[in-house]
Design a protein around this motif. Structure first.
Motif, short mmCIF file in Angstrom:
data_model
loop_
_atom_site.label_atom_id
_atom_site.label_comp_id
_atom_site.label_asym_id
_atom_site.label_seq_id
_atom_site.Cartn_x
_atom_site.Cartn_y
_atom_site.Cartn_z
N ALA A 45 -1.79 -50.39 16.56
CA ALA A 45 -1.06 -50.44 15.29
C ALA A 45 -1.79 -49.60 14.26
CB ALA A 45 -0.94 -51.89 14.81
N LYS A 50 -1.42 -48.88 11.25
CA LYS A 50 -1.65 -49.39 9.90
C LYS A 50 -3.01 -50.09 9.74
CE LYS A 50 1.91 -52.40 10.10
NZ LYS A 50 2.24 -52.65 11.53
N ASP A 108 1.61 -47.74 17.61
CA ASP A 108 2.71 -48.42 16.91
C ASP A 108 2.69 -47.90 15.48
OD1 ASP A 108 4.57 -50.43 15.95
OD2 ASP A 108 2.83 -51.48 15.17
N ILE A 148 1.23 -62.92 6.25
CA ILE A 148 1.19 -62.10 7.47
C ILE A 148 1.79 -62.82 8.66
CG2 ILE A 148 -0.67 -60.57 6.73
CD1 ILE A 148 -2.66 -62.30 8.24
N HIS A 184 7.31 -59.47 17.39
CA HIS A 184 5.99 -59.48 16.74
C HIS A 184 6.01 -60.66 15.78
CE1 HIS A 184 2.36 -58.22 14.65
NE2 HIS A 184 3.00 -58.42 13.53
N SER A 235 0.19 -61.79 12.25
CA SER A 235 -1.13 -61.19 12.39
C SER A 235 -2.22 -62.25 12.23
CB SER A 235 -1.27 -60.12 11.30
OG SER A 235 -2.38 -59.30 11.50
N GLY A 237 -1.08 -58.80 16.63
CA GLY A 237 -1.36 -60.07 15.98
C GLY A 237 -2.52 -60.87 16.51
N GLU A 292 0.83 -54.19 20.73
CA GLU A 292 0.57 -53.45 19.49
C GLU A 292 -0.63 -54.03 18.73
OE1 GLU A 292 4.18 -53.96 17.27
OE2 GLU A 292 5.42 -52.92 18.74
N GLY A 304 -3.86 -54.25 16.47
CA GLY A 304 -4.52 -53.45 15.44
C GLY A 304 -5.89 -54.04 15.17
N ARG A 305 -5.87 -55.17 14.47
CA ARG A 305 -7.10 -55.81 14.03
C ARG A 305 -8.10 -56.03 15.17
NH1 ARG A 305 -6.90 -59.41 9.67
NH2 ARG A 305 -4.68 -59.61 10.13
N ARG A 328 -8.87 -57.34 0.92
CA ARG A 328 -8.55 -58.56 1.66
C ARG A 328 -9.00 -59.85 0.96
NH1 ARG A 328 -9.63 -59.97 6.06
NH2 ARG A 328 -7.56 -60.45 6.85
N TYR A 345 -5.79 -62.08 0.13
CA TYR A 345 -5.54 -63.21 1.04
C TYR A 345 -6.62 -64.28 0.94
CZ TYR A 345 -3.28 -59.19 3.37
OH TYR A 345 -2.57 -58.05 3.65
N TYR A 369 -7.56 -52.99 8.11
CA TYR A 369 -6.97 -53.32 6.82
C TYR A 369 -8.00 -53.26 5.69
CZ TYR A 369 -3.48 -54.85 10.16
OH TYR A 369 -2.59 -54.88 11.21
N1 LLP Z 1 2.94 -54.65 15.11
C1 LLP Z 1 3.66 -54.87 13.98
C2 LLP Z 1 5.11 -54.70 14.02
C3 LLP Z 1 3.00 -55.27 12.81
O1 LLP Z 1 3.69 -55.51 11.72
C4 LLP Z 1 1.59 -55.44 12.82
C5 LLP Z 1 0.87 -55.84 11.62
C6 LLP Z 1 0.89 -55.17 14.01
C7 LLP Z 1 1.60 -54.78 15.14
C8 LLP Z 1 -0.60 -55.29 14.13
O2 LLP Z 1 -1.06 -56.57 13.89
P1 LLP Z 1 -2.60 -56.94 14.19
O3 LLP Z 1 -2.82 -56.83 15.67
O4 LLP Z 1 -3.45 -55.99 13.42
O5 LLP Z 1 -2.73 -58.33 13.69
N2 LLP Z 1 -3.10 -56.63 5.85
C9 LLP Z 1 -3.17 -57.85 6.60
C10 LLP Z 1 -2.54 -57.73 7.97
C11 LLP Z 1 -1.11 -57.23 7.94
C12 LLP Z 1 -0.50 -57.09 9.30
C13 LLP Z 1 0.82 -56.38 9.24
N3 LLP Z 1 1.43 -56.12 10.50
C14 LLP Z 1 -4.64 -58.28 6.69
O6 LLP Z 1 -5.50 -57.60 6.12
O7 LLP Z 1 -4.95 -59.32 7.27
#
Ligand code: LLP
Length: 431
Positions: A72, A74, A93, A177, A214, A217, A254, A291, A293-294, A330, A334, A389
Motif C-alpha cells: 500500500a 500510501k 496498491d 481507520i 479491506h 488498518s 490492515g 495490500e 502497508g504498515r 500520528r 489518533y 504514515y
Molecule cells: N488497502 C487499502 C484499500 C487501504 O485503505 C489501506 C490503508 C491499506 C491497504 C493499507 O493498510 P495497512 O496495511 O497499512 O494497515 N494513517 C493511518 C492509517 C490509514 C490507513 C488507510 N488505509 C495511521 O497512521 O494509522
C-alpha cells in the motif's frame, strides 16, 4: 535484534532495526549521531534490511498459495522504498494518479502488478491506470463501474475489476481507520454485490476478474480477516456458479504491529495470519492479493529529532524538539503511541515530560507525561515505528519544510530525499 544496552525504562525488545551499540543508537549498523550531523534533523531513517525481512516473512508464509503482495503505497511513498519493494517482487496498491506516477518512476515494470483502490477515482486517474494496463481496479461504487466502462471503451481497453465489497465485519481499531462496517463510506454492501456483478458482466470494457475487501488498518487480531474472507469466499463461489471467471481475491491490508513495549514477534504473527487466510481460502483456486502497508515499513523507520529547548511550566516539564506534528502527525491525529529513545544512552536518570514540537497548537505533541531518560537541549532522540504514515502524512503547516529521508543499505546511509528548501516549498505560489 534487541538492543544490546538499552536505557530503562524504555527497553525495547521488539524486532526493530534500532539498537544500541556501546550506548549509541544505531539503525542497521549506521550511527544515528553521525546521521544527524551529516544530514541534519528532523530526519527520517529507514532500514532496507528490515523492510526486506518483513516482505520475506509474508512471502514465506504464503509460498504455497499463488499470491502477490501489493504494498500500500500510501504508507510510505518514497520512490526509493517503492523501488526496493518492486525489486523484491511486490506489486502496489495505489489510491491516486499521483501514486500511479510514483510506481511508474520507481519501477515501471511493476505497473502490471498494480491494484487501484479508492472511493473517488477521477477520470484522469482512471485513464492513466487504463493506459498503464494495471492488474486490477478495485471498484467502490456502481457509478464508478459505469464510468470505468465508458473510459475503457473510449480508450479501447479492458479493465479487470474487483468490486470492493463491504463485509460488515467489525475490526477493533481506531475509529478513523476502521472501514469494514456498513456505516462506512467504503465498498459495496456484500449483499448487493452479486447484482452489481451481473451488471458488470454486461458492460463492455469490463472484465469482472476478482473480489476485494479491506476492513481497516492496525488490526492485530486474525479473526476479522478470516471472517471477512469467509464472506468473500462464499461470494466468489456464487459468482462462479453464475458463470463469472473470478481469478483474484484481494484480501486488502490492515495487518497491525505493536507500537509500545509489548512483546511482538512479527514472524509468529504473520504465520498465524497466513494460516487463517490459507485455511479460509483452501481449495478456492484463486490468486491471492494482499495490500499490506504498515506491517512492511512502520518498524523499519524512525524519526530522528534534536531537542531545541526544555522548560518547566508549573508542574509540567516540556521537551521541545525540532520535529513537529507536521512531520509526524500520528500522535496528534489518533493519539497514537510512539516509543521515544535517546540516541545516547549514558545512564541518566529518568524524567517525566511532555515531548512536543514547535508548532503553534496544543495538539502538537509526540508524547504526554512520558517517562524517558532526561532529555536536554542539544540531545538527539528518535520516535520509533515512524516508517509508515509518517512522511507520507507530513504537511507544510507553519511553513515548515519536509524533513530529509535516509535509507540504510548494508550499514551505509543513502539520502533518498534531500531536505526541502524554502524555495521548494514556495515554488508553486503566485503573487
Ligand atoms: N488497502 C487499502 C484499500 C487501504 O485503505 C489501506 C490503508 C491499506 C491497504 C493499507 O493498510 P495497512 O496495511 O497499512 O494497515 N494513517 C493511518 C492509517 C490509514 C490507513 C488507510 N488505509 C495511521 O497512521 O494509522
Amino acid at each position: 535484534m534487541s538492543p544490546s544496552t538499552s536505557p530503562s525504562p524504555n527497553a525495547i525488545s521488539s524486532p526493530r532495526p534500532f539498537t544500541y551499540a556501546n550506548g549509541r543508537l544505531t539503525c542497521s549498523g549506521a550511527d544515528l549521531t553521525e546521521l544527524a550531523e551529516r544530514f541534519g534533523t528532523p530526519l527520517y531513517v529507514y532500514s532496507a534490511d528490515a523492510i526486506r525481512e518483513r516482505v520475506a516473512m509474508l512471502q514465506t508464509e504464503f509460498s504455497t498459495v499463488p499470491h502477490t503482495i501489493c504494498y500500500a503505497v500510501k504508507a510510505n511513498s518514497s520512490l526509493a522504498i517503492l523501488k526496493l519493494l518492486g525489486e523484491l517482487g511486490c506489486g502496489f496498491d495505489i489510491v491516486s494518479g499521483g501514486e500511479l506516477e510514483r510506481v511508474r518512476r520507481a519501477d515501471p515494470a511493476a505497473l502490471s502488478r498494480v491494484v487501484f483502490s479508492g472511493v473517488g477515482k477521477q477520470i484522469w486517474e482512471i485513464d492513466a491506470a487504463l493506459n498503464a494496463d494495471i492488474l486490477l481496479f478495485n471498484v467502490e461504487s456502481e457509478a464508478e463501474l459505469e464510468l470505468l466502462a465508458t473510459r475503457a471503451q473510449a480508450l479501447s481497453k479492458t479493465a479487470r475489476i474487483a468490486l470492493r465489497v463491504n463485509p460488515d465485519v467489525f475490526a477493533e481499531t481506531h475509529p478513523y481507520i476502521s472501514t469494514g462496517l456498513r456505516e462506512h463510506k467504503f465498498g459495496i454492501a456484500i449483499e448487493r454485490a452479486r447484482e452489481v456483478y451481473r451488471r458488470a458482466v454486461q458492460l463492455p470494457g469490463i472484465d469482472p476478474a476478482g473480489v476485494s475487501v479491506h476492513i481497516g488498518s492496525q488490526i492485530r487480531a486474525v479473526e476479522p480477516f478470516a471472517e471477512s474472507l469467509k464472506r468473500v469466499r462464499s461470494l466468489v463461489e456464487e459468482l462462479r456458479s453464475d458463470g463469472l471467471k473470478i481469478r483474484f481475491v484481494d484480501g486488502g491490508g490492515g495487518f497491525g504491529i505493536e507500537y509500545g513495549t509489548a512483546a511482538f514477534d512479527p514472524a509468529a504473527r504473520v504465520a498465524e495470519y497466513a494460516a487463517a487466510i490459507r485455511m479460509v481460502l483452501n481449495g478456492l483456486d484463486a490468486h491471492l492479493l494482499l495490500e499490506p502497508g504498515r506491517f512492511l515499513v512502520a518498524q523499519a523507520g524512525a524519526l530522528l529529532t534534536r531537542v531545541l529547548y526544555t522548560k518547566q511550566n508549573g508542574t509540567k516539564h516540556f521537551v521541545i524538539t525540532d520535529a513537529a506534528m507536521n512531520d509526524l502527525i500520528r500522535p496528534a491525529l489518533y493519539h497514537a503511541h510512539h516509543e521515544i529513545l535517546p540516541v545516547i544512552a549514558d545512564g541518566r536518570p529518568s524524567q517525566t515530560a511532555d515531548i512536543v514540537g514547535p508548532v503553534c497548537e496544543t495538539g502538537d505533541f509526540f508524547a504526554r507525561d512520558r517517562l524517558t531518560p532526561e532529555l536536554r537541549s542539544g540531545d538527539l532522540a528518535v520516535l520509533l515505528d515512524a516508517g509508515a504514515y509518517g512522511m507520507s502524512l507530513a504537511s507544510h503547516y507553519n511553513t515548515r519544510v519536509h524533513p530529509a529521508e535516509v535509507l540504510i543499505e548494508a550499514g551505509h546511509p543513502r539520502l533518498i530525499r534531500r531536505r526541502e528548501t524554502l524555495d521548494d516549498l514556495l515554488a508553486a505560489e503566485l503573487l
